[in-house]
Write a protein that holds these residues in place. Sequence first.
Motif, PDB file in Angstrom:
ATOM      1  N   THR A  85      25.395 -19.978 -32.875  1.00 37.29           N
ATOM      2  CA  THR A  85      25.879 -21.363 -32.849  1.00 37.29           C
ATOM      3  C   THR A  85      26.847 -21.633 -31.711  1.00 37.29           C
ATOM      4  O   THR A  85      27.037 -22.802 -31.330  1.00 37.29           O
ATOM      5  CB  THR A  85      26.566 -21.744 -34.183  1.00 37.29           C
ATOM      6  N   VAL A  86      27.478 -20.601 -31.173  1.00 35.53           N
ATOM      7  CA  VAL A  86      28.459 -20.811 -30.100  1.00 35.53           C
ATOM      8  C   VAL A  86      27.995 -20.264 -28.753  1.00 35.53           C
ATOM      9  O   VAL A  86      28.691 -20.430 -27.743  1.00 35.53           O
ATOM     10  CB  VAL A  86      29.818 -20.178 -30.471  1.00 35.53           C
ATOM     11  N   ALA A  87      26.840 -19.616 -28.710  1.00 34.71           N
ATOM     12  CA  ALA A  87      26.361 -19.006 -27.469  1.00 34.71           C
ATOM     13  C   ALA A  87      25.914 -20.072 -26.470  1.00 34.71           C
ATOM     14  O   ALA A  87      25.453 -21.156 -26.850  1.00 34.71           O
ATOM     15  CB  ALA A  87      25.220 -18.041 -27.761  1.00 34.71           C
ATOM     16  N   GLU A  88      26.033 -19.750 -25.204  1.00 35.57           N
ATOM     17  CA  GLU A  88      25.632 -20.660 -24.137  1.00 35.57           C
ATOM     18  C   GLU A  88      24.807 -19.903 -23.105  1.00 35.57           C
ATOM     19  O   GLU A  88      24.963 -18.693 -22.927  1.00 35.57           O
ATOM     20  CB  GLU A  88      26.860 -21.276 -23.465  1.00 35.57           C
ATOM     21  N   GLU A  89      23.946 -20.627 -22.428  1.00 42.15           N
ATOM     22  CA  GLU A  89      23.138 -20.023 -21.361  1.00 42.15           C
ATOM     23  C   GLU A  89      24.021 -19.687 -20.168  1.00 42.15           C
ATOM     24  O   GLU A  89      24.892 -20.468 -19.787  1.00 42.15           O
ATOM     25  CB  GLU A  89      22.018 -20.973 -20.939  1.00 42.15           C
ATOM     26  N   ASP A  90      23.775 -18.527 -19.603  1.00 47.34           N
ATOM     27  CA  ASP A  90      24.541 -18.055 -18.451  1.00 47.34           C
ATOM     28  C   ASP A  90      23.534 -17.589 -17.401  1.00 47.34           C
ATOM     29  O   ASP A  90      22.870 -16.557 -17.575  1.00 47.34           O
ATOM     30  CB  ASP A  90      25.467 -16.913 -18.873  1.00 47.34           C
ATOM     31  N   TRP A  91      23.412 -18.361 -16.327  1.00 44.80           N
ATOM     32  CA  TRP A  91      22.434 -18.034 -15.279  1.00 44.80           C
ATOM     33  C   TRP A  91      23.025 -17.002 -14.331  1.00 44.80           C
ATOM     34  O   TRP A  91      24.094 -17.183 -13.765  1.00 44.80           O
ATOM     35  CB  TRP A  91      22.034 -19.286 -14.518  1.00 44.80           C
ATOM     36  N   ARG A  92      22.274 -15.895 -14.185  1.00 44.74           N
ATOM     37  CA  ARG A  92      22.708 -14.790 -13.349  1.00 44.74           C
ATOM     38  C   ARG A  92      21.595 -14.415 -12.381  1.00 44.74           C
ATOM     39  O   ARG A  92      20.491 -14.972 -12.432  1.00 44.74           O
ATOM     40  CB  ARG A  92      23.070 -13.584 -14.218  1.00 44.74           C
ATOM     41  N   THR A  93      21.894 -13.467 -11.520  1.00 47.76           N
ATOM     42  CA  THR A  93      20.890 -13.057 -10.530  1.00 47.76           C
ATOM     43  C   THR A  93      19.663 -12.434 -11.196  1.00 47.76           C
ATOM     44  O   THR A  93      18.569 -12.475 -10.651  1.00 47.76           O
ATOM     45  CB  THR A  93      21.498 -12.047  -9.544  1.00 47.76           C
ATOM     46  N   LEU A 140      21.844 -15.408 -22.756  1.00 52.23           N
ATOM     47  CA  LEU A 140      22.496 -16.196 -23.798  1.00 52.23           C
ATOM     48  C   LEU A 140      23.740 -15.427 -24.217  1.00 52.23           C
ATOM     49  O   LEU A 140      23.642 -14.315 -24.757  1.00 52.23           O
ATOM     50  CB  LEU A 140      21.547 -16.390 -24.987  1.00 52.23           C
ATOM     51  N   VAL A 141      24.904 -16.015 -23.978  1.00 53.05           N
ATOM     52  CA  VAL A 141      26.166 -15.296 -24.112  1.00 53.05           C
ATOM     53  C   VAL A 141      27.114 -16.048 -25.038  1.00 53.05           C
ATOM     54  O   VAL A 141      27.301 -17.265 -24.907  1.00 53.05           O
ATOM     55  CB  VAL A 141      26.848 -15.100 -22.733  1.00 53.05           C
ATOM     56  N   GLY A 179      26.582  -3.161 -36.350  1.00 52.83           N
ATOM     57  CA  GLY A 179      25.233  -3.207 -36.885  1.00 52.83           C
ATOM     58  C   GLY A 179      24.280  -3.992 -36.000  1.00 52.83           C
ATOM     59  O   GLY A 179      23.124  -3.593 -35.804  1.00 52.83           O
ATOM     60  N   LEU A 180      24.745  -5.097 -35.435  1.00 53.62           N
ATOM     61  CA  LEU A 180      23.903  -5.895 -34.534  1.00 53.62           C
ATOM     62  C   LEU A 180      23.558  -5.126 -33.268  1.00 53.62           C
ATOM     63  O   LEU A 180      22.433  -5.214 -32.758  1.00 53.62           O
ATOM     64  CB  LEU A 180      24.607  -7.210 -34.178  1.00 53.62           C
ATOM     65  N   VAL A 181      24.517  -4.370 -32.757  1.00 58.91           N
ATOM     66  CA  VAL A 181      24.245  -3.528 -31.578  1.00 58.91           C
ATOM     67  C   VAL A 181      23.233  -2.445 -31.946  1.00 58.91           C
ATOM     68  O   VAL A 181      22.273  -2.189 -31.201  1.00 58.91           O
ATOM     69  CB  VAL A 181      25.555  -2.904 -31.053  1.00 58.91           C
ATOM     70  N   LYS A 182      23.426  -1.821 -33.090  1.00 58.02           N
ATOM     71  CA  LYS A 182      22.532  -0.751 -33.537  1.00 58.02           C
ATOM     72  C   LYS A 182      21.103  -1.258 -33.724  1.00 58.02           C
ATOM     73  O   LYS A 182      20.138  -0.555 -33.396  1.00 58.02           O
ATOM     74  CB  LYS A 182      23.054  -0.158 -34.843  1.00 58.02           C
ATOM     75  N   ALA A 183      20.975  -2.482 -34.240  1.00 61.64           N
ATOM     76  CA  ALA A 183      19.648  -3.066 -34.469  1.00 61.64           C
ATOM     77  C   ALA A 183      19.049  -3.670 -33.206  1.00 61.64           C
ATOM     78  O   ALA A 183      17.898  -4.118 -33.221  1.00 61.64           O
ATOM     79  CB  ALA A 183      19.739  -4.130 -35.560  1.00 61.64           C
ATOM     80  N   GLY A 184      19.823  -3.691 -32.126  1.00 62.52           N
ATOM     81  CA  GLY A 184      19.305  -4.209 -30.859  1.00 62.52           C
ATOM     82  C   GLY A 184      19.331  -5.716 -30.746  1.00 62.52           C
ATOM     83  O   GLY A 184      18.654  -6.295 -29.900  1.00 62.52           O
ATOM     84  N   ARG A 185      20.156  -6.370 -31.572  1.00 60.06           N
ATOM     85  CA  ARG A 185      20.201  -7.827 -31.556  1.00 60.06           C
ATOM     86  C   ARG A 185      21.218  -8.365 -30.553  1.00 60.06           C
ATOM     87  O   ARG A 185      21.105  -9.499 -30.085  1.00 60.06           O
ATOM     88  CB  ARG A 185      20.512  -8.388 -32.945  1.00 60.06           C
ATOM     89  N   ILE A 186      22.229  -7.586 -30.225  1.00 62.54           N
ATOM     90  CA  ILE A 186      23.213  -7.989 -29.226  1.00 62.54           C
ATOM     91  C   ILE A 186      23.605  -6.778 -28.397  1.00 62.54           C
ATOM     92  O   ILE A 186      23.399  -5.633 -28.805  1.00 62.54           O
ATOM     93  CB  ILE A 186      24.491  -8.606 -29.847  1.00 62.54           C
ATOM     94  N   THR A 187      24.171  -7.064 -27.241  1.00 61.24           N
ATOM     95  CA  THR A 187      24.913  -6.069 -26.472  1.00 61.24           C
ATOM     96  C   THR A 187      26.261  -6.705 -26.147  1.00 61.24           C
ATOM     97  O   THR A 187      26.426  -7.921 -26.260  1.00 61.24           O
ATOM     98  CB  THR A 187      24.190  -5.672 -25.174  1.00 61.24           C
ATOM     99  N   LEU A 213      26.110 -10.607 -25.641  1.00 62.36           N
ATOM    100  CA  LEU A 213      24.831 -11.064 -25.111  1.00 62.36           C
ATOM    101  C   LEU A 213      23.775 -10.971 -26.198  1.00 62.36           C
ATOM    102  O   LEU A 213      23.580  -9.910 -26.807  1.00 62.36           O
ATOM    103  CB  LEU A 213      24.395 -10.221 -23.901  1.00 62.36           C
ATOM    104  N   ILE A 214      23.112 -12.080 -26.455  1.00 61.64           N
ATOM    105  CA  ILE A 214      22.039 -12.114 -27.440  1.00 61.64           C
ATOM    106  C   ILE A 214      20.774 -11.555 -26.793  1.00 61.64           C
ATOM    107  O   ILE A 214      20.312 -12.087 -25.780  1.00 61.64           O
ATOM    108  CB  ILE A 214      21.782 -13.548 -27.941  1.00 61.64           C
ATOM    109  N   THR A 215      20.221 -10.499 -27.331  1.00 68.30           N
ATOM    110  CA  THR A 215      19.050  -9.870 -26.722  1.00 68.30           C
ATOM    111  C   THR A 215      17.779 -10.651 -27.076  1.00 68.30           C
ATOM    112  O   THR A 215      17.716 -11.353 -28.087  1.00 68.30           O
ATOM    113  CB  THR A 215      18.890  -8.417 -27.178  1.00 68.30           C
ATOM    114  N   GLY A 216      16.786 -10.503 -26.209  1.00 69.48           N
ATOM    115  CA  GLY A 216      15.481 -11.105 -26.469  1.00 69.48           C
ATOM    116  C   GLY A 216      15.397 -12.581 -26.154  1.00 69.48           C
ATOM    117  O   GLY A 216      14.421 -13.242 -26.524  1.00 69.48           O
ATOM    118  N   TYR A 217      16.411 -13.140 -25.463  1.00 72.19           N
ATOM    119  CA  TYR A 217      16.399 -14.574 -25.200  1.00 72.19           C
ATOM    120  C   TYR A 217      15.518 -14.893 -24.006  1.00 72.19           C
ATOM    121  O   TYR A 217      15.622 -14.285 -22.948  1.00 72.19           O
ATOM    122  CB  TYR A 217      17.813 -15.086 -24.939  1.00 72.19           C
TER     123      TYR A 217
END
Length: 237
Positions: A47-55, A60-61, A86-94, A105-109
Motif C-alpha cells: 500500500t505504500v510502495a512506489e515505482e522507482d526507475w533505475r538503470t 517497486l520500493v 519471513g518475506l525475505v525467506k519466501a522471496g517476496r521482498i529484498t 523492494l517488492i520482488t516480481g514486479y
Amino acid sequence: MRILPWVKMPALWIKAGGLRDFGWANTSNVSRSSAIAALQLYIALMTVAEEDWRTDGCKLVADITYSGLMRITNLSRQLVAAGLEGLVKAGRITSEKQGRKCRYLITGYDFSGNWCKLPARALYIPLKHTLIEPFQLFQKRSVCELDALKLFLYFAFARDNKTPYTMASFETICEKTGVPEKRIPRANAFLINCGLLANLSREHSEDVKKKEPNKYFLRGYRELFVGQQAITPAPAA
C-alpha cells in the motif's frame, strides 16, 4: 508516503502457488505467527510502495521505518522483524540500505503486466489513514487468521478486471493457497468479520445438482475502477 485507491501487486507468485510458503505447520517455509505477520506486512508494504526507475528497470520500493510498519499493522517490533524475515525467506521482498534507513523492494514486479489490483486506501481507517483497520482484530495466534490473509490475497489475484468480485470454487482456492476446503468457510467468515471482505454472495444455479462458486467482494472493491489519485495520510495524533 502516499495512499492510492489501489496498487499493483505482483501476480505470478500467487499463480505459481507461492501462498503455500506460508503455513501453520512448523515445517512450512514461514510458519504460524511469523506467517501471519509476514502477509500483513506484505499488504502494508504494497500500500505504500512506489515505482522507482533505475538503470536496470522499474522497481517497486517501500520506504518505511519499523515504527511506521508497527503503526500501520499494529504488530509488535518482534513480529515486524519476524514477518520481514519471513518475506525475505519466501522471496517476496529484498532489502537495501540507504544510509541508516532500510528500504524494501517488492520482488516480481513488472510495471508492464503480470500484476493484479490490491485495494489500498479503503483498508485504512477513514480520514486518518494511519493504520490498516481490519488488522486490529487479528490476534496472530490462529490458523484461521493465516487462512484469511491467504484467501484475501488470492481473491485479489483471481479477480478479472471487468467485474467487482472474484468467483472461485473451494477446490481452486485450496489448490492455489493450500488452505483445506473444510477451513475455507471459517476463513471467509473471519474476512467478513474483520472487514477485509465487504460482501460474500452465494449464487444458486438453476441446476440444483450444480453448486455455483461464491462471489467475493473485497473491501474497497468500488475503488478498483477509479484512477490512482493519491492522498496524503493525516499525521498521527
